[in-house]
Design a protein around this motif. Structure first.
Motif, PDB file in Angstrom:
ATOM      1  N   ASN A   1      12.499   6.286   0.802  1.00 50.00           N
ATOM      2  CA  ASN A   1      11.706   5.289   1.516  1.00 50.00           C
ATOM      3  C   ASN A   1      12.475   3.994   1.755  1.00 50.00           C
ATOM      4  O   ASN A   1      12.267   3.309   2.755  1.00 50.00           O
ATOM      5  CB  ASN A   1      10.421   4.995   0.739  1.00 50.00           C
ATOM      6  CG  ASN A   1       9.427   6.145   0.822  1.00 50.00           C
ATOM      7  OD1 ASN A   1       9.481   6.939   1.746  1.00 50.00           O
ATOM      8  ND2 ASN A   1       8.531   6.241  -0.143  1.00 50.00           N
TER       9      ASN A   1
ATOM     10  N   MET B   1       4.430   0.331   7.003  1.00 49.12           N
ATOM     11  CA  MET B   1       3.610   1.461   6.558  1.00 49.12           C
ATOM     12  C   MET B   1       3.552   2.544   7.648  1.00 49.12           C
ATOM     13  O   MET B   1       3.614   3.730   7.352  1.00 49.12           O
ATOM     14  CB  MET B   1       2.207   0.972   6.201  1.00 49.12           C
ATOM     15  CG  MET B   1       2.166   0.092   4.944  1.00 49.12           C
ATOM     16  SD  MET B   1       0.582  -0.785   4.747  1.00 49.12           S
ATOM     17  CE  MET B   1      -0.556   0.596   4.614  1.00 49.12           C
TER      18      MET B   1
ATOM     19  N   MET C   1       6.860   4.374   7.784  1.00 46.36           N
ATOM     20  CA  MET C   1       7.021   5.283   6.651  1.00 46.36           C
ATOM     21  C   MET C   1       5.964   6.381   6.647  1.00 46.36           C
ATOM     22  O   MET C   1       6.007   7.265   5.789  1.00 46.36           O
ATOM     23  CB  MET C   1       6.966   4.492   5.338  1.00 46.36           C
ATOM     24  CG  MET C   1       8.083   3.473   5.185  1.00 46.36           C
ATOM     25  SD  MET C   1       7.791   2.352   3.796  1.00 46.36           S
ATOM     26  CE  MET C   1       7.737   3.517   2.448  1.00 46.36           C
TER      27      MET C   1
ATOM     28  N   THR D   1       2.773   6.176   5.786  1.00 44.06           N
ATOM     29  CA  THR D   1       2.033   6.131   4.526  1.00 44.06           C
ATOM     30  C   THR D   1       0.879   5.139   4.639  1.00 44.06           C
ATOM     31  O   THR D   1       1.027   4.075   5.260  1.00 44.06           O
ATOM     32  CB  THR D   1       2.953   5.717   3.356  1.00 44.06           C
ATOM     33  OG1 THR D   1       2.172   5.598   2.151  1.00 44.06           O
ATOM     34  CG2 THR D   1       3.628   4.387   3.617  1.00 44.06           C
TER      35      THR D   1
ATOM     36  N   SER E   1      -0.356   3.684   1.998  1.00 42.57           N
ATOM     37  CA  SER E   1      -0.295   2.913   0.756  1.00 42.57           C
ATOM     38  C   SER E   1       0.578   1.670   0.903  1.00 42.57           C
ATOM     39  O   SER E   1       1.766   1.772   1.237  1.00 42.57           O
ATOM     40  CB  SER E   1       0.250   3.795  -0.377  1.00 42.57           C
ATOM     41  OG  SER E   1       0.497   3.033  -1.526  1.00 42.57           O
ATOM     42  N   LYS E   2      -0.020   0.487   0.655  1.00 43.72           N
ATOM     43  CA  LYS E   2       0.761  -0.745   0.655  1.00 43.72           C
ATOM     44  C   LYS E   2       1.763  -0.742  -0.494  1.00 43.72           C
ATOM     45  O   LYS E   2       2.871  -1.256  -0.378  1.00 43.72           O
ATOM     46  CB  LYS E   2      -0.165  -1.959   0.535  1.00 43.72           C
ATOM     47  CG  LYS E   2      -1.058  -2.189   1.747  1.00 43.72           C
ATOM     48  CD  LYS E   2      -1.898  -3.450   1.563  1.00 43.72           C
ATOM     49  CE  LYS E   2      -2.792  -3.708   2.775  1.00 43.72           C
ATOM     50  NZ  LYS E   2      -3.610  -4.926   2.601  1.00 43.72           N
TER      51      LYS E   2
ATOM     52  N   THR F   1       3.389   1.724  -1.756  1.00 45.09           N
ATOM     53  CA  THR F   1       4.578   2.510  -1.420  1.00 45.09           C
ATOM     54  C   THR F   1       5.544   1.696  -0.577  1.00 45.09           C
ATOM     55  O   THR F   1       6.759   1.718  -0.800  1.00 45.09           O
ATOM     56  CB  THR F   1       4.164   3.783  -0.658  1.00 45.09           C
ATOM     57  OG1 THR F   1       3.309   4.566  -1.490  1.00 45.09           O
ATOM     58  CG2 THR F   1       5.390   4.610  -0.286  1.00 45.09           C
TER      59      THR F   1
ATOM     60  N   LYS G   1       7.226  -0.988  -2.798  1.00 45.90           N
ATOM     61  CA  LYS G   1       8.261  -0.414  -3.661  1.00 45.90           C
ATOM     62  C   LYS G   1       9.535  -0.122  -2.874  1.00 45.90           C
ATOM     63  O   LYS G   1      10.643  -0.305  -3.379  1.00 45.90           O
ATOM     64  CB  LYS G   1       7.745   0.868  -4.314  1.00 45.90           C
ATOM     65  CG  LYS G   1       6.698   0.634  -5.403  1.00 45.90           C
ATOM     66  CD  LYS G   1       6.251   1.963  -6.002  1.00 45.90           C
ATOM     67  CE  LYS G   1       5.188   1.741  -7.081  1.00 45.90           C
ATOM     68  NZ  LYS G   1       4.719   3.039  -7.663  1.00 45.90           N
ATOM     69  N   ALA G   2       9.371   0.349  -1.646  1.00 45.39           N
ATOM     70  CA  ALA G   2      10.544   0.651  -0.816  1.00 45.39           C
ATOM     71  C   ALA G   2      11.320  -0.630  -0.482  1.00 45.39           C
ATOM     72  O   ALA G   2      12.551  -0.656  -0.529  1.00 45.39           O
ATOM     73  CB  ALA G   2      10.107   1.359   0.464  1.00 45.39           C
TER      74      ALA G   2
END
Length: 296
Positions: free
Chosen positions: A18, A45, A48, A50, A52-53, A55, A58-59
C-alpha cells in the motif's frame, strides 16, 4: 515532471504494498519541480481501493518511515494535505540525462574506425562502419502524449543484440489493446519493448489484453502508461494454452457470433472448468481459425 516522479517511484523506491500505491498516486499528481502536491485522504482511499481510513493512514506512515514521502501540511477540513516526494526532486531519467539536446543518439557500439555522421555516412561509410541510428526513438522527449510513435521513429530495439525487432512483434498487442478501449502511452525504454515482446511470445496477446482489461476495471485511478501492466502483472502470466492465431488470419475475421461470453476483438471465450479455474478458449463460431472460415 510527472513522468520523472513516476519513474523515480518505479525504479528507485524501496516501498512495497500500500505504501507503494500511495507513492505512485502522489507522483502521478505532481506537477511542480518541487515534487509537492495536495492530495485528499478520500483520493488516496479511492486509489488504494479501500474504504478504511486507517489503511490509508498506515500506508502514508510507512512511506514516511522510508523517508520517501513528507507530509508538509496535514489535511484540515476541506483543505487537503500537502505531500512531497523529497527523493524525487531533481530526478532525471538516465535516457534524458545522457541524450544530446537534438534528440539524436549515436550507437554506443560503433567502432572508432567506422563511425560517421549522417551527412557523410550515406555516401562513404564502409559496410562494417556504424552510423547514427536514424530509427531509434527518443522516448523521453519526442514521444507524443498519446503513446503512438511517429512512423519516422520506428524502433530497432534489440536488433543490435541479434534479437528480433521487438517493436514490430508488439504491434498486434498495441492494436488489440486500442481496439479493446485500453488507450495508454507506449512511450518506454528499449528494454521494456524487449520484455513485452517476450511476454507476447510466451503468454499471447489475448491473455495480455484480458489481464489489462480486468486490471483497468478493478483500478479506480486512471492508467496512463503501458508499463503499468508490464510491472503490475504481465510478467507473471502463464504460458498460452494454445498458440496465438496466425497473423494472416487476424487480418480477415468472420462476423462476430454475438455470444456475450465471446470477446468481439480477440474472439476468445472465457470458460470455467469443473474445478473452478477459468481459461480462455477460441470461439468455435467466429474465431478466424475455424475451418469454415479458412475454407472460405
Amino acid at each position: 515532471m510527472t513522468l520523472d516522479a513516476m519513474h523515480w517511484v518505479w525504479s528507485q523506491s524501496q516501498s512495497r504494498g500500500n505504501a507503494r500505491l500511495v507513492l505512485l498516486y502522489v507522483a502521478d499528481q505532481v506537477r511542480t519541480s518541487a515534487c509537492e502536491v495536495r492530495v485528499g485522504q478520500r483520493e488516496l482511499m479511492r486509489a488504494m481501493n479501500t474504504p478504511s481510513k486507517g489503511t490509508a493512514e498506515k500506508a502514508v506512515k510507512a512511506a514516511e518511515d522510508l523517508g520517501e514521502l513528507e507530509v508538509l501540511e496535514r489535511g484540515v477540513g476541506r483543505r487537503a494535505a500537502l505531500y512531497k516526494l523529497p527523493k524525487a526532486v531533481g530526478f532525471v531519467r538516465e535516457a534524458v540525462r545522457s541524450a544530446p539536446e537534438s534528440g539524436a543518439q549515436e550507437s554506443a557500439s560503433a567502432p572508432d574506425s567506422g563511425a560517421q555522421t549522417d551527412d557523410q555516412g550515406s555516401r562513404s561509410a564502409p559496410k562494417t562502419g556504424a552510423q547514427k541510428n536514424r530509427s531509434a526513438p527518443v522516448l523521453s522527449r519526442s514521444a507524443p502524449k498519446t503513446g503512438a510513435l511517429p512512423h519516422t521513429q520506428t524502433t530497432q530495439a534489440g536488433t543490435e543484440a541479434g534479437q528480433p525487432d521487438a517493436f514490430a512483434r508488439c504491434q498486434p498487442l498495441v492494436r488489440a489493446m486500442t481496439e479493446a478501449g485500453i488507450t495508454v502511452s507506449w512511450s518506454m525504454k528499449a528494454s521494456d519493448w524487449l520484455d513485452i515482446a517476450a511476454i507476447v511470445q510466451h503468454a499471447g496477446v489475448p491473455a495480455m489484453v484480458a489481464f489489462a482489461r480486468d486490471t483497468k476495471n478493478a483500478t479506480r485511478q486512471p492508467i496512463r502508461y503501458a508499463t503499468f501492466f508490464l510491472r503490475g502483472g504481465w510478467r507473471g502470466l502463464p504460458p498460452a494454452a494454445t498458440p496465438p492465431p496466425p497473423q494472416a488470419d487476424s487480418d480477415v475475421k468472420p462476423p462476430h457470433c454475438g455470444d456475450p461470453d465471446c470477446d468481439p476483438v480477440t474472439r476468445y471465450r472465457e470458460v470455467e472448468h469443473d474445478n473452478g479455474i477459468r481459461s480462455l478458449k477460441r470461439c468455435p463460431d467466429c474465431h478466424p481459425s475455424r475451418k469454415e472460415h479458412r475454407a472460405a
